[in-house]
Design a protein around this motif. Structure first.
Motif, PDB file in Angstrom:
ATOM      1  N   LYS A   1       0.831  -1.205   0.000  1.00 37.82           N
ATOM      2  CA  LYS A   1       0.000   0.000   0.000  1.00 37.82           C
ATOM      3  C   LYS A   1       0.866   1.256   0.000  1.00 37.82           C
ATOM      4  O   LYS A   1       0.599   2.205  -0.747  1.00 37.82           O
ATOM      5  CB  LYS A   1      -0.918  -0.010   1.220  1.00 37.82           C
ATOM      6  CG  LYS A   1      -1.853   1.178   1.282  1.00 37.82           C
ATOM      7  CD  LYS A   1      -2.766   1.108   2.489  1.00 37.82           C
ATOM      8  CE  LYS A   1      -3.680   2.325   2.538  1.00 37.82           C
ATOM      9  NZ  LYS A   1      -4.592   2.289   3.699  1.00 37.82           N
TER      10      LYS A   1
ATOM     11  N   THR B   1       1.003   3.781  -3.161  1.00 37.56           N
ATOM     12  CA  THR B   1       0.645   5.196  -3.025  1.00 37.56           C
ATOM     13  C   THR B   1       1.808   6.095  -3.434  1.00 37.56           C
ATOM     14  O   THR B   1       1.614   7.139  -4.063  1.00 37.56           O
ATOM     15  CB  THR B   1       0.225   5.500  -1.575  1.00 37.56           C
ATOM     16  OG1 THR B   1      -0.764   4.559  -1.151  1.00 37.56           O
ATOM     17  CG2 THR B   1      -0.349   6.899  -1.465  1.00 37.56           C
TER      18      THR B   1
ATOM     19  N   ILE C   1      -5.795  -0.023  -3.317  1.00 33.49           N
ATOM     20  CA  ILE C   1      -5.183   0.530  -2.105  1.00 33.49           C
ATOM     21  C   ILE C   1      -6.251   1.019  -1.137  1.00 33.49           C
ATOM     22  O   ILE C   1      -6.181   0.780   0.075  1.00 33.49           O
ATOM     23  CB  ILE C   1      -4.222   1.675  -2.480  1.00 33.49           C
ATOM     24  CG1 ILE C   1      -2.981   1.125  -3.181  1.00 33.49           C
ATOM     25  CG2 ILE C   1      -3.818   2.482  -1.245  1.00 33.49           C
ATOM     26  CD1 ILE C   1      -2.090   2.186  -3.766  1.00 33.49           C
TER      27      ILE C   1
ATOM     28  N   GLY D   1      -6.499  -1.389   2.598  1.00 35.67           N
ATOM     29  CA  GLY D   1      -5.680  -0.821   3.662  1.00 35.67           C
ATOM     30  C   GLY D   1      -6.192  -1.091   5.062  1.00 35.67           C
ATOM     31  O   GLY D   1      -5.421  -1.397   5.976  1.00 35.67           O
TER      32      GLY D   1
ATOM     33  N   SER E   1      -1.564   5.306   7.228  1.00 37.99           N
ATOM     34  CA  SER E   1      -1.632   4.892   5.821  1.00 37.99           C
ATOM     35  C   SER E   1      -3.049   5.032   5.272  1.00 37.99           C
ATOM     36  O   SER E   1      -3.240   5.369   4.099  1.00 37.99           O
ATOM     37  CB  SER E   1      -1.136   3.454   5.668  1.00 37.99           C
ATOM     38  OG  SER E   1      -1.977   2.551   6.359  1.00 37.99           O
TER      39      SER E   1
ATOM     40  N   ALA F   1      -4.206   7.497   2.133  1.00 39.28           N
ATOM     41  CA  ALA F   1      -5.031   7.108   0.983  1.00 39.28           C
ATOM     42  C   ALA F   1      -6.250   8.013   0.845  1.00 39.28           C
ATOM     43  O   ALA F   1      -6.654   8.367  -0.269  1.00 39.28           O
ATOM     44  CB  ALA F   1      -5.464   5.652   1.126  1.00 39.28           C
TER      45      ALA F   1
END
Length: 407
Positions: free
Chosen positions: A309, A313, A337, A341, A382, A386
């Motif tokens: 991920k 990204t 993604i 995640g 994370s 995203a």
């Protein structure tokens, strides 16, 4: 309607039951028509709240080791964490597994129940539900329960309690309630779509025609207007500093990824001896015990998914900066993604369950350690990275590079 993913101006045709409108440019679903679009989410939300209430009343897992029986319920998990001064883990469990799902289901009931409520409250609830649904992790916690169950089968006689069945129905009803909500139809119930004062060209981007899509209610807003007239959201044609925010959050999560994988996630205390266990050592232990499917699942969800991920990204941000990109492929990667995640949180829920269940006097006890908190923070950062990424930048970059080639 402006596609919220690629900014293409489209005309949505009348839909019949079971049909959906798909953007011809980015292939994302724009809107779907469900049978009884108001009753279905209402019924699922009512069912989920009732099942969540029932799940609090009974045991979730029951374990028997050498004649010593131990059971846990949903209320006991944060209670034990608070007693052991792991307040952060307790808050994480309460917010992600109980409070946010209950809040969103209550919001759905208030929105779709035929009762008069102020428009301002409707707008607040709709905004909250659409933003928070990603953080409702009932189904991920349920997967964590199953992983914990399989993990403890080797060492004890373990059974599922009545709460597990109720929680399964709760998780299913919650997922279905979210699935049955169509953003466009929801906001049409709340307020009329603001009309455009002149006609625009279909098939072209909104930005090229001085338009942008409200990120909350998908209404079309004139570029010089900074506030949506329907949901009163202050917005921009593109998320301000989207790439900068994404890279900053991504870099922060990567800094946590390394210590989270090498620092102890939990400590097993047996007859006074404390044995720390990292994420990697736990996977190796599962594999050595023959639990190959569980070891593979934990490896993919806890190590491979966060790493891929972050790399994915980073590649998206780098590709947009560089230009000359394959927009369809990059958009597909962004969708993957965005979806996978949150599933990395499964390992945190496993640790919470084991830390609550394995408390057998002086024989054996399990406690979370600093690695678990670092890992949870890494996953949260994370996910925020995203969510701060604006997918329309992919198509903007592709359009610029294609124009450059034509010239």
């Amino acid at each position: 309607m402006l596609c919220p993913y690629c900014d293409t101006l489209l005309q949505i045709p009348p839909l019949t039951y079971g049909k959906k409108a798909v953007c011809p440019r980015c292939k994302k679903t724009l809107t779907s028509y469900w049978e009884e679009p108001r009753k279905q989410p209402l019924l699922y939300a009512l069912c989920s709240l009732w099942m969540l209430f029932l799940a609090q009343l009974f045991s979730l897992l029951i374990m028997n080791v050498a004649g010593i029986e131990k059971n846990i319920d949903l209320i006991q998990i944060p209670t034990v964490m608070l007693e052991d001064q792991y307040a952060s883990m307790a808050i994480l469990f309460i917010v992600l597994v109980q409070f946010l799902p209950a809040f969103c289901m209550t919001g759905i009931i208030l929105l779709f129940m035929p009762i008069p409520i102020p428009v301002g409250l409707k707008i607040f609830l709709a905004k909250s539900i659409l933003k928070l649904k990603t953080w409702c992790m009932a189904e991920i916690f349920l997967a964590g329960v199953l992983v914990s169950f399989v993990k403890l089968m080797t060492y004890s006689d373990i059974h599922i309690g009545c709460s597990f069945t109720a929680y399964c129905f709760f998780a299913f009803s919650q997922v279905r309630a979210f699935q049955c909500i169509d953003r466009r139809i929801l906001w049409q119930y709340i307020g009329v779509t603001p009309p455009l004062k002149k006609s625009f060209i279909l098939g072209q981007t909104g930005l090229s025609q001085g338009l942008y899509s409200c990120p909350t209610c998908t209404a079309i807003v004139i570029l010089h207007e900074k506030k949506c007239s329907r949901c009163h959201t202050y917005a921009h044609a593109r998320r301000p500093y989207s790439l900068q925010w994404t890279m900053a959050l991504l870099f922060s999560s990567f800094l946590l990824y390394i210590p989270a994988n090498f620092m102890p996630m939990m400590i097993t205390e047996t007859f006074g001896d404390k044995i720390p266990a990292t994420l990697l050592s736990g996977i190796i232990l599962l594999w050595s015990e023959g639990s190959y499917p569980i070891a593979i699942i934990v490896f993919i969800a806890s190590i491979l998914v966060p790493l891929l991920k972050m790399l994915g990204t980073t590649w998206l941000c780098w590709g947009i900066r560089k230009g000359n990109i394959d927009a369809i492929r990059m958009h597909f990667i962004y969708g993957v993604i965005e979806f996978i995640g949150r599933w990395s949180m499964i390992d945190i829920f496993v640790i919470l369950l084991l830390s609550t269940l394995v408390r057998i006097n002086q024989f054996a006890s399990i406690y979370p350690d600093i690695g678990a908190l670092l890992f949870a923070l890494m996953v949260i950062l994370s996910m925020l990275a995203a969510s701060s990424f604006d997918p329309r930048l992919i198509w903007d970059s592709a359009s610029k590079s294609s124009k450059g080639k034509v010239k």
